[in-house]
Design a protein around this motif. Sequence first.
Motif, mmCIF file in Angstrom:
data_model
loop_
_atom_site.group_PDB
_atom_site.id
_atom_site.type_symbol
_atom_site.label_atom_id
_atom_site.label_comp_id
_atom_site.label_asym_id
_atom_site.label_seq_id
_atom_site.Cartn_x
_atom_site.Cartn_y
_atom_site.Cartn_z
ATOM 1 N N SER A 315 0.831 -1.216 0.000
ATOM 2 C CA SER A 315 0.000 0.000 0.000
ATOM 3 C C SER A 315 0.860 1.260 0.000
ATOM 4 O O SER A 315 0.620 2.192 -0.776
ATOM 5 C CB SER A 315 -0.926 -0.019 1.220
ATOM 6 N N GLU A 316 1.898 1.290 0.855
ATOM 7 C CA GLU A 316 2.729 2.470 0.951
ATOM 8 C C GLU A 316 3.591 2.662 -0.291
ATOM 9 O O GLU A 316 3.869 3.790 -0.698
ATOM 10 C CB GLU A 316 3.617 2.391 2.197
ATOM 11 N N ARG A 318 2.655 1.808 -3.336
ATOM 12 C CA ARG A 318 1.747 2.379 -4.349
ATOM 13 C C ARG A 318 1.516 3.862 -4.073
ATOM 14 O O ARG A 318 1.487 4.682 -4.987
ATOM 15 C CB ARG A 318 0.433 1.602 -4.324
ATOM 16 N N ARG A 319 1.343 4.211 -2.767
ATOM 17 C CA ARG A 319 1.144 5.623 -2.407
ATOM 18 C C ARG A 319 2.374 6.456 -2.737
ATOM 19 O O ARG A 319 2.279 7.573 -3.242
ATOM 20 C CB ARG A 319 0.828 5.723 -0.918
ATOM 21 N N ASP A 322 2.528 7.106 -6.455
ATOM 22 C CA ASP A 322 1.590 8.167 -6.858
ATOM 23 C C ASP A 322 2.124 9.541 -6.464
ATOM 24 O O ASP A 322 1.991 10.522 -7.213
ATOM 25 C CB ASP A 322 0.226 7.941 -6.205
ATOM 26 N N ARG A 446 -2.051 12.386 7.984
ATOM 27 C CA ARG A 446 -1.672 11.304 7.079
ATOM 28 C C ARG A 446 -2.931 10.657 6.513
ATOM 29 O O ARG A 446 -3.840 10.266 7.239
ATOM 30 C CB ARG A 446 -0.830 10.265 7.828
ATOM 31 N N GLU A 448 -4.484 8.574 2.605
ATOM 32 C CA GLU A 448 -4.062 7.878 1.395
ATOM 33 C C GLU A 448 -3.669 8.852 0.298
ATOM 34 O O GLU A 448 -2.870 8.522 -0.579
ATOM 35 C CB GLU A 448 -5.180 6.956 0.902
ATOM 36 N N GLY A 449 -4.203 10.040 0.308
ATOM 37 C CA GLY A 449 -3.877 11.022 -0.733
ATOM 38 C C GLY A 449 -2.600 11.772 -0.420
ATOM 39 O O GLY A 449 -2.100 11.775 0.705
ATOM 40 N N SER A 450 -2.082 12.450 -1.461
ATOM 41 C CA SER A 450 -0.847 13.215 -1.297
ATOM 42 C C SER A 450 -1.102 14.674 -0.976
ATOM 43 O O SER A 450 -0.182 15.408 -0.656
ATOM 44 C CB SER A 450 -0.023 13.126 -2.589
#
Length: 503
Positions: A315-316, A318-319, A322, A446, A448-450
């Motif tokens: 997950s991290e 992939r984040r 992105d 914190r 999931e989005g940036s």
Amino acid sequence: MSRLRFTSLRLRLVVVFGLVALTAAVSASGIAYWLNREAVLTRTQDAVLRDFQQEMQNRAGVLPIHPSQDELQRTAGQMANSSQRFSVLLVGQDPDGKTVYGSSDGLSAFALDDVPRSLREAVAKQQKLTDSDKSAYHLYWQRVVDHGTPYLVAGTRLIGGGPTGYMMKSLEPEAKDLNSLAWSLGIATGLALIGSALLAQAAATTVLKPVHRLGVAARRLGEGRLDTRLRVSGTDELADLSRTFNDAAEALEKRVDDMAARDDASRRFVADMSHELRTPLTAITAVTEILEEELEAESGSMDPMIEPAVRLVVSETRRLNDLVENLMEVTRFDAGTARLVLDDVDIADQITACIDARAWLDAVDLDAERGVHARLDPRRLDVILANLIGNALKHGGSPVRVSVRMDQGEGGDLVIAVRDHGPGIPEDVLPHVFDRFYKASASRPRSEGSGLGLSIATENARIHGGTITAANSPEGGAVFTLRLPRDASTLTEESQDAGEKDT
């Protein structure tokens, strides 16, 4: 017209100069008129009174104590023929005790009624004799105005008995001379006022020209032309002001250049860092894909104890991937290298493809007619839609409704509205939703989005010549409205470049 405003410094200088000049001219003219008036009247008055007094002594003094009317009439005519040419009235008593009159202008001209009562009483009053004043009767005079004409009236009584004499002298010639003087002084005052206005204009031009140059230079500096400088000449206060402006402009230019250099270095650092991260990220991504396949395998080869850690790494990773892609996109916008690749796009098909590619079909309602075409960049439109719809699904609530409409009129804009059914956006958050890395909740920084999605969507809309706005719907939920020109190719290269420089 700006020079004629009441608040204009030029007009105020002219008015102040004019008032000062007018006050000085009026004061000087008034004093000059008063001094000349007194001088003219006093000189005429003294000459007339001296001549009258002499005539009374030389001619009236030889009359008998009780003269007849003929004697008074003849003597009054002789007295009036003096150099001053005044009218004479003699009053006496004949041998029978009757009051008789003699006038130089005839019996119907200068009469006793023309003499003020106060003057007659003063002439008839006998004074006390003293060592310094041995005259029982004095010469008295008074200025009067009859039918607009000024006169000098005087009277005296012979000492030792005899007739009482009165004199009337017209001061009309002197009045005309004084009127001429008043007109001359008035014209001089007007010329002084005009001269002061011209002088004030010249002084205002001299003073305000450097101020005007300073204003122009300040506007140019405000427009971003930091190399603006003023020509300095002289050692007065305006020259000091120009030097101060030049020093400030030079310091500002140096500071802006330093900030621009640091900003460029920062952008280059982000771009270089993003590029450098892509190589190890590619390898890490390949490994995480293998790990993800192991997680999804039915053999159950993954140790249950490390399975949560593997899922977190996947997950991290992939984040992080992105985030790197978003940072690279942002650096392209900041550097002004982002360009449009235009194509004819069916809006309904484009939105459907965006939703389908991300498996959002069950959570999104689409209200768009097929056949609505626009000339846009398909990839950048997909980025905009993915960010807006994804943001609505993540922070709002299902169902998310996407509607498409065209503004009325030829060449109307394309309007795409994305509305969710969540709690809406707090009022203090609305002005910042498009800021980079902005988090609506400081307690949960914190996610999931940036924090770059909406900012990137806004930049993609801007280079199309469009806008994105955020608001709360009256029916509940948040609404993001995307407005784009139907044909982005109408944007000129100059306007696009200018927009990128502004960013």
